[in-house]
Design an enzyme around this catalytic site. Structure first.
Site, short mmCIF file in Angstrom:
data_model
loop_
_atom_site.label_atom_id
_atom_site.label_comp_id
_atom_site.label_asym_id
_atom_site.label_seq_id
_atom_site.Cartn_x
_atom_site.Cartn_y
_atom_site.Cartn_z
N GLU D 288 -34.91 43.94 -2.40
CA GLU D 288 -33.48 42.80 -2.03
C GLU D 288 -33.36 42.22 -3.47
OE1 GLU D 288 -35.09 40.82 1.20
OE2 GLU D 288 -34.35 38.72 0.15
N ARG D 292 -28.47 33.39 -5.56
CA ARG D 292 -28.43 32.15 -5.69
C ARG D 292 -29.57 32.15 -7.23
NH1 ARG D 292 -34.01 31.61 -3.26
NH2 ARG D 292 -33.82 33.56 -1.91
#
Lengths: 158, 456, 158, 456
Positions: D288, D292
């Site tokens: 994944e 951020r």
């Protein structure tokens, strides 16, 4: 008339209360006969106790590295003999000689009570007070720090 | 490696040495005075032993008590830190005599560099540039006059045993020479017990640039680049950086080579620092060599990625350095500020007291070396260094802005510190341009501009 | 005659009170026979508590970033109207309209006393008690934080 | 650069962002809940505004109150930190709408990576290796059976909207497939409001290796090397390091290229992390992407000498990265330990309380990121991270011994922490050899061996 002796249990209780309260950094308790001020320091508790009528007595918490058998509190009448240098503590002048003093003995001011060997030199240590040896705090042939209490002399002994 | 090491020091450098020992798996013995019973180095060491009353002369300088402790606790090495006994050849010799490794150079190297006039001669002979001046000590006024005539005024009169500005006189004219010799000699005799003097040309507005060297017992010497320590006040360094600003790599390589030559000339081993004066034309001159770890060593560690104290242990135990000069690579820029418990608003007067709150700065590129914690009481007997803040940046500008940020977030309640002074230096336009020299503070910093103390 | 022993329970109780008051850093209590002073582990806010004879205890603790005129504690009879959201405080529905309330006005429970504009929405704020507006703490058109005291209502007003 | 930035977060990451702003000269606005009135980020910011009661849903997740604060105080940028609103595409969009720069990727990139099945398809299309499995979501059992047949058992059933182990089932036989699909769907629906599932081959004993990337708005994407985050407990990372141990440079370069390709494929900007599973044969698969800043970003900063949060600001304001891939150089090794207020002796139960004494470690090669100070009370409402300790070493062995040293000197009184657990990991022979995998803690660490708690 007034009882001037310190109530050590009371002092211990106050220190315990301070120790057990994690939020407390300092605690001061003052009563007509006693003022106790506790300041917590990292790794221990520092307490200053004063009797309005008497002399201040300092109580040190045990150091991080506890010196062998350093008494936390000595009463007014108990005077320690302390090590004036770093070295090895000996109770007698030679291994087969009798000890200078034993618990229960009376000593005079200036009397040799033990030897500290440092740098191959034998340093005789004298008592600075007259009184009765009530306790010998260090094992024979042990290393001693500067300032370490070696024995306790009761100056009120007859 | 050593089994057990005694740290004959206190404060942040004792903590620094304990950290190195822990990383090397060496057991540690702290010694402490009565005033340092609650000190951090005492809490961090595996064992701790009280060696005397607060006065340094009777504790941290008390060789009999320190050696007794070393023997009683069976240590196989002693690290002297800096100050105290670090540059005492006698102490280093005693360690040798009782088969305890002194983590530092051999006594002879300490002794040579301890005599400034002798060191000067030795360096000159080894081809290390020295400030033009007398060949060794001057014996009388007429010798001094001859030297002054040949190098030209201004000249500086210095004590062979000197340090810290005592026994030192700048002389601008021939007429002043005699009086200067007399007063310097008297001062040196009073301060150091020896009135021996030597003469040097006075370098005006010099920079103080020094080279960190490392030498093993296999005749290998390397240098770890240079530090600029020009920001001083009364000969006390306050801010240091590496690499020196505005200086070419080639120049630093030349300095480095001279420093390595100096170390070889006296059969040096261990970590050491060769200090140079650099004049406005880029000439450099040997000033002195510090035969110990220095306060400002972390800036070099930050840019080279080395651990100088661990390397000091490694060579002391007899291992090879394991790093060649070619392995030494400078990355980025590092600055150190010495945060002292001194009040810069009142002539830097020392301010012992209890630190009610202590929150050191953190985050990227920030290193703090300190022995202070919340609740610690600074004893009045020793130096006033509270903490060294070292910042690293990809370039000098980043190191400076990071230092500003770190000092601004450093919370120290209870005692005044030199932080406001450091912020003034960091904001100074000359400093930011890298225009530094040993009289920078007098010339560029207006201490009266510091805002009045809040608590007054 | 007087009981001279320290009342340890009393000390504990005082410490507990200090501990349970998150805004309090130091606490000093003095009675004719006992004075207790507690300093909490430093946290940033300092509170001073004084107990002049007969008057209610007053505590003032300015936050690190002083919110405009926010009293931390008000007497029993003074109830603050607080901001339930972040936004801009308005005393009137429109710039030219009269304010909802002014100092000295009586308000009923549920009566609109001001508006907070947030995200272009005008939120009417009601008083949760009946009483007299004794003070309006925020300037018209000022930003207000969550929980900020906007006005004080005296619930003992007739 | 931005004039004024609001940090929509708390704890150490809020402090981290404030530090970056201070170094860039950006004014800061802290927001805080009622429970964080005395928090360090509130004390450090230039302005601070209370945005709600303790519950995160009403404060740090309260978009109306946060946006009102941003508008009232006139900020031109918002940094979301990690967690809370950091990967909420709606929040990023609102910022865009009101012309406040969201310091993070565009909403579309967040949204794509938020849907695991969609992300998988997109990555596969871009040539980034994914674990063999279904093309997007599976609609029914027969589709699932077909996929299982083609990739082989064991397989793993995952929720498209998933995370944290919920809606996940490992299936070893064809017989178990139907039940696994049903329970995973029910769990996913309850947890995420969507029952969409997809299938992947189950990789046994994988390593978790991730790549830090940085992308500017001028189509430049670089990577800063890889981190190994295999030391986890219940999908929570506890220790991270860079570079990954026992892995060739060539392998990391291949991972890096795949990560850069992933970022380009979704027009990514800002800092981000592409996570890979690495199997025992050295195959890697896209797992994944975290859109951020991550908790473990400091290990990458330590080995590359970059400041990722500052670079995040730089690209958010529209500047070019200013670093090419060729400029990125890895030096030494860095490790991070997450020190949590959790009791490893009691199943890591969170232990809020007051920190009576807090003395962070220091010295060479040690970085601490924390929001805790002596006297700080840990609120029970948020995560239990107390401090991140990051150590740097010239090699992995030095980073490990330094971490041991740093954790041993870290004094935290008043609450139990995960430090004893970390010391066990650091001393573990498998860990020291670099033999790590995501089930390392279950397989190699005997938590019952932790000495009983002193205070019980």
């Amino acid at each position: 008339m007034a009882e001037q002796k310190l109530d050590l249990d009371e002092i211990r209780a106050v220190i315990r209360i301070a120790s057990e309260s994690p939020d407390v950094a300092e605690l001061e308790v003052e009563s007509p006969t006693l003022k106790i001020s506790v300041k917590k320091v990292p790794g221990g508790v520092r307490a200053v106790i004063s009797q309005p009528a008497g002399n201040p007595v300092a109580v040190h918490s045990p150091p991080a590295h506890p010196a062998p058998a350093a008494p936390a509190v000595t009463g007014d009448h108990l005077v320690p003999v302390t090590a004036p240098m770093v070295g090895t503590f000996f109770r007698a002048a030679k291994p087969d000689a009798p000890p200078f003093v034993s618990e229960g003995d009376m000593v005079e001011t200036g009397q040799t009570v033990c030897i500290i060997e440092a740098m191959k030199l034998f340093n005789e240590i004298q008592s600075e007070v007259r009184g009765r040896i009530v306790r010998i705090l260090v094992e024979n042939a042990s290393p001693v720090e500067y300032g370490q209490s070696l024995m306790l002399v009761d100056t009120t002994a007859p | 490696m050593f089994r057990k090491l005694l740290i004959a020091n206190r404060g942040e450098i004792a903590v620094r040495v304990i950290r190195a020992c822990q990383e090397l798996g060496i057991r540690t013995v702290a010694v402490y005075s009565d005033a340092d019973r609650h000190a951090l180095h005492v809490r961090m060491a595996d064992e701790a032993f009280c060696i005397g009353p607060p006065a340094a002369a009777e504790s941290y300088l008390n060789i009999p008590n320190i050696m007794s402790t070393a023997e009683l606790l069976g240590v196989d090495a002693i690290h002297p830190g800096y100050g105290f006994l670090a540059e005492n050849p006698h102490f280093s010799e005693i360690c040798q005599d009782v088969n305890i490794t002194f983590v530092g150079p051999p006594p002879e190297a300490i002794a040579i560099m301890g005599n400034k006039a002798a060191a000067r001669q030795r360096m000159k002979a080894a081809g290390v540039p020295v400030v033009p001046g007398s060949e060794g000590p001057v014996r009388n006024e007429s010798e001094a006059t001859d030297v002054a005539r040949s190098v030209g005024f201004p000249i500086i009169v210095k004590a062979s045993a000197g340090g810290g500005g005592r026994g030192m006189r700048v002389v601008h004219t021939r007429e002043d020479l005699r009086r200067a010799l007399q007063t310097a000699q008297a001062e040196a005799e009073a301060a150091f017990g020896s009135g021996e003097l030597y003469l040097e040309k006075y370098v005006e507005e010099p920079r103080h640039i020094e080279v960190q060297i490392l030498a093993d017992k296999h005749n290998d010497v390397i240098h770890l680049g240079a530090r600029d320590c020009s920001i001083q006040r009364r000969h006390q360094k306050l801010l240091e950086e590496s690499p020196p600003p505005g200086v070419r790599d080639r120049f630093i390589r030349a300095l480095g080579k001279a420093a390595v030559r100096a170390a070889h000339a006296i059969n040096y081993t261990s970590a050491g620092t060769v200090e140079f004066l650099v004049d406005r034309d880029g000439h450099f001159y040997f000033m002195e060599m510090n035969t110990r770890i220095q306060v400002e060593h972390p800036v070099t560690e930050m840019v080279t990625g080395t651990d100088i104290v661990k390397l000091q242990m490694k060579v002391a135990v007899g291992e090879k350095l394991g790093i060649n000069q070619g392995d030494v690579e400078i990355r980025g820029h590092a600055i150190e500020c010495r945060v002292n418990a001194e009040d810069p608003r009142h002539d830097f007067r020392p301010s012992p007291g209890t630190v009610a709150m202590f929150v050191p700065p953190g985050g990227p590129g920030v290193r703090v070396d300190t022995h202070v914690y919340t609740g610690y009481t600074i004893p009045p007997y020793y130096d006033s260094l509270l903490a060294k803040v070292i910042t690293w940046g990809a370039d000098r500008a980043e190191a400076i802005t990071r230092m500003r940020r770190a000092l601004a977030e450093f919370e120290i309640a209870g005692v005044p510190t030199t932080i406001p002074f450091h912020l003034m230096v960091l904001d100074n336009a000359f400093f930011r341009r890298g225009e530094v020299y040993t009289n920078f503070v007098q010339r560029r910093i207006d201490l009266s501009a510091l805002a009045p103390h809040l608590s007054t």
